[in-house]
Motif scaffolding. Structure first.
Motif, mmCIF file in Angstrom:
data_model
loop_
_atom_site.group_PDB
_atom_site.id
_atom_site.type_symbol
_atom_site.label_atom_id
_atom_site.label_comp_id
_atom_site.label_asym_id
_atom_site.label_seq_id
_atom_site.Cartn_x
_atom_site.Cartn_y
_atom_site.Cartn_z
ATOM 1 N N ASP A 263 0.846 -1.192 0.000
ATOM 2 C CA ASP A 263 0.000 0.000 0.000
ATOM 3 C C ASP A 263 0.885 1.246 0.000
ATOM 4 N N VAL A 264 0.601 2.177 -0.909
ATOM 5 C CA VAL A 264 1.405 3.399 -1.000
ATOM 6 C C VAL A 264 0.481 4.615 -1.009
ATOM 7 N N THR A 265 0.687 5.501 -0.039
ATOM 8 C CA THR A 265 -0.024 6.775 0.025
ATOM 9 C C THR A 265 0.921 7.873 -0.448
ATOM 10 N N VAL A 266 0.417 8.739 -1.316
ATOM 11 C CA VAL A 266 1.239 9.802 -1.896
ATOM 12 C C VAL A 266 0.805 11.146 -1.324
ATOM 13 N N VAL A 267 1.776 11.924 -0.853
ATOM 14 C CA VAL A 267 1.477 13.251 -0.284
ATOM 15 C C VAL A 267 2.405 14.288 -0.911
ATOM 16 N N PRO A 268 1.974 14.942 -1.988
ATOM 17 C CA PRO A 268 2.783 16.037 -2.529
ATOM 18 C C PRO A 268 2.795 17.201 -1.534
ATOM 19 N N CYS A 269 3.975 17.700 -1.215
ATOM 20 C CA CYS A 269 4.063 18.772 -0.231
ATOM 21 C C CYS A 269 5.432 19.430 -0.302
ATOM 22 N N ASP A 270 5.480 20.652 0.217
ATOM 23 C CA ASP A 270 6.732 21.399 0.323
ATOM 24 C C ASP A 270 7.128 21.428 1.791
ATOM 25 N N LEU A 271 8.113 20.647 2.163
ATOM 26 C CA LEU A 271 8.457 20.488 3.573
ATOM 27 C C LEU A 271 9.267 21.642 4.139
ATOM 28 N N SER A 272 9.408 22.718 3.363
ATOM 29 C CA SER A 272 9.936 23.954 3.936
ATOM 30 C C SER A 272 8.823 24.796 4.553
ATOM 31 N N LEU A 273 7.564 24.364 4.370
ATOM 32 C CA LEU A 273 6.395 25.112 4.858
ATOM 33 C C LEU A 273 5.775 24.410 6.055
ATOM 34 N N SER A 274 5.542 25.159 7.105
ATOM 35 C CA SER A 274 4.994 24.577 8.338
ATOM 36 C C SER A 274 3.646 23.920 8.103
ATOM 37 N N ASP A 275 2.783 24.552 7.303
ATOM 38 C CA ASP A 275 1.459 23.979 7.057
ATOM 39 C C ASP A 275 1.559 22.634 6.344
ATOM 40 N N ASP A 276 2.479 22.531 5.399
ATOM 41 C CA ASP A 276 2.650 21.262 4.688
ATOM 42 C C ASP A 276 3.249 20.198 5.599
ATOM 43 N N GLN A 277 4.149 20.587 6.480
ATOM 44 C CA GLN A 277 4.700 19.653 7.464
ATOM 45 C C GLN A 277 3.581 19.084 8.342
ATOM 46 N N ALA A 278 2.700 19.964 8.798
ATOM 47 C CA ALA A 278 1.604 19.527 9.666
ATOM 48 C C ALA A 278 0.628 18.633 8.911
ATOM 49 N N ARG A 279 0.359 18.974 7.659
ATOM 50 C CA ARG A 279 -0.559 18.155 6.853
ATOM 51 C C ARG A 279 0.018 16.768 6.625
ATOM 52 N N LEU A 280 1.298 16.699 6.304
ATOM 53 C CA LEU A 280 1.933 15.399 6.100
ATOM 54 C C LEU A 280 1.909 14.576 7.378
ATOM 55 N N ALA A 281 2.206 15.189 8.499
ATOM 56 C CA ALA A 281 2.214 14.467 9.773
ATOM 57 C C ALA A 281 0.826 13.924 10.102
ATOM 58 N N GLU A 282 -0.203 14.697 9.805
ATOM 59 C CA GLU A 282 -1.568 14.245 10.078
ATOM 60 C C GLU A 282 -1.923 13.029 9.229
ATOM 61 N N ILE A 283 -1.550 13.062 7.950
ATOM 62 C CA ILE A 283 -1.833 11.931 7.068
ATOM 63 C C ILE A 283 -1.015 10.706 7.491
ATOM 64 N N ALA A 284 0.260 10.933 7.809
ATOM 65 C CA ALA A 284 1.138 9.817 8.174
ATOM 66 C C ALA A 284 0.675 9.119 9.443
ATOM 67 N N THR A 285 0.108 9.862 10.376
ATOM 68 C CA THR A 285 -0.312 9.280 11.654
ATOM 69 C C THR A 285 -1.790 8.917 11.692
ATOM 70 N N SER A 286 -2.445 8.968 10.535
ATOM 71 C CA SER A 286 -3.858 8.562 10.496
ATOM 72 C C SER A 286 -4.005 7.055 10.674
ATOM 73 N N ARG A 287 -2.904 6.337 10.489
ATOM 74 C CA ARG A 287 -2.807 4.910 10.767
ATOM 75 C C ARG A 287 -1.498 4.684 11.516
ATOM 76 N N PRO A 288 -1.333 3.528 12.141
ATOM 77 C CA PRO A 288 -0.079 3.286 12.866
ATOM 78 C C PRO A 288 1.145 3.508 11.978
ATOM 79 N N LEU A 289 2.131 4.181 12.542
ATOM 80 C CA LEU A 289 3.351 4.514 11.821
ATOM 81 C C LEU A 289 4.539 3.959 12.605
ATOM 82 N N ASP A 290 5.422 3.225 11.930
ATOM 83 C CA ASP A 290 6.541 2.567 12.598
ATOM 84 C C ASP A 290 7.895 3.184 12.292
ATOM 85 N N ILE A 291 8.041 3.742 11.075
ATOM 86 C CA ILE A 291 9.350 4.182 10.601
ATOM 87 C C ILE A 291 9.210 5.552 9.952
#
Length: 256
Positions: free
Chosen positions: A58-86
């Motif tokens: 399973d692969v989830t794709v998140v286009p984002c600019d990680l120099s931007l705080s809002d994009d960092q927060a959005r990515l973190a929310e998506i990544a932690t919507s299910r258990p995250l190990d690595i």
């Protein structure tokens, strides 16, 4: 060796090409589901399609600019919507150049993506891993932290900061079941390597096309697969006692 990673889930940033893609593909070969992040959506989708076809994960794709705080927060929310190990922090490319050739705007922009991108994403994701009582963060940084070069001063300083950051967190993180460590690749055969050598050749000879003269066969550059294999091993429980340290992959160059 079975790395016992099947069924786990990993976030890899900067994963549309180069070392990031290599790490993602190697994780997927071990049966790890993925969250892939980078700025260029078309490249990211192509990488995800290739990994899905090859490994069936399973692969989830998140286009984002990680120099931007809002994009960092959005990515973190998506990544932690299910258990995250690595978590593999890999996004960011700091340009070459001397103190006098890298202006403040260029320096800050590069650090916003790589240095603060790593720091802020770790700040957002570490509590999730700690709450689960398990997990690992591997920061892919760079050997300029081990052998600083004045012609790559923004990268040398930024990489050194991230190594210190990784070691400081990792020194006590295992108390919560989490490991934090970093990998410092030297020259690795990627498009980014060519870009850096072009910048260095331009600074040295005022001719970026002379970049092949800066290549060395002692040591020869690493392959992406060689770096990815180390990262994936470190992300596995087989490396369960490795935290708060850095692993350099440069054929011994930084020790010379």
């Amino acid at each position: 060796m079975d790395l016992e990673l099947r069924g786990k889930r990993a976030l890899v940033t900067g994963s549309s090409k180069g070392i990031g893609f290599g790490v993602a593909d190697t994780l997927a070969a071990e049966g790890v589901d993925l969250v892939l992040a980078s700025r260029t959506e078309v490249n990211l989708q192509a990488a995800a399609d290739q990994i899905r076809e090859a490994h069936g994960v399973d692969v989830t794709v998140v286009p984002c600019d990680l120099s931007l705080s809002d994009d960092q927060a959005r990515l973190a929310e998506i990544a932690t919507s299910r258990p995250l190990d690595i978590v593999v922090n890999n996004a960011g490319a700091i340009p070459g150049g001397s103190l006098h050739s890298i202006d403040e705007e260029t320096w800050r922009h590069a650090w916003d993506l790589k240095v603060f991108g790593y720091i802020n994403l770790t700040r957002l994701l570490l509590p999730h891993l700690e709450g689960a009582g398990r997990g690992v963060i591997v920061n892919v940084i760079g050997a300029a932290a081990d052998k600083p070069n004045p012609g790559y001063i923004a990268g040398a300083a930024g990489n050194s900061a991230l190594v210190g950051f990784s070691k400081a967190l990792g020194s006590t993180s295992l108390r919560s079941g989490v490991r934090v460590l970093c990998v410092n690749p030297g020259l690795t055969i990627t498009d980014r390597m060519t870009d850096i050598l072009r910048e260095q050749a331009d600074a040295k000879w005022n001719d970026p096309e002379r970049w092949p003269e800066l290549m060395t066969d002692d040591p020869a550059p690493a392959t992406v697969a060689q770096v990815a294999d180390v990262v994936v091993f470190l992300a596995s429980d087989r490396a369960g006692q490795i935290t708060g340290t850095s692993i350099t992959i440069d054929g011994g160059n930084s020790s010379r």
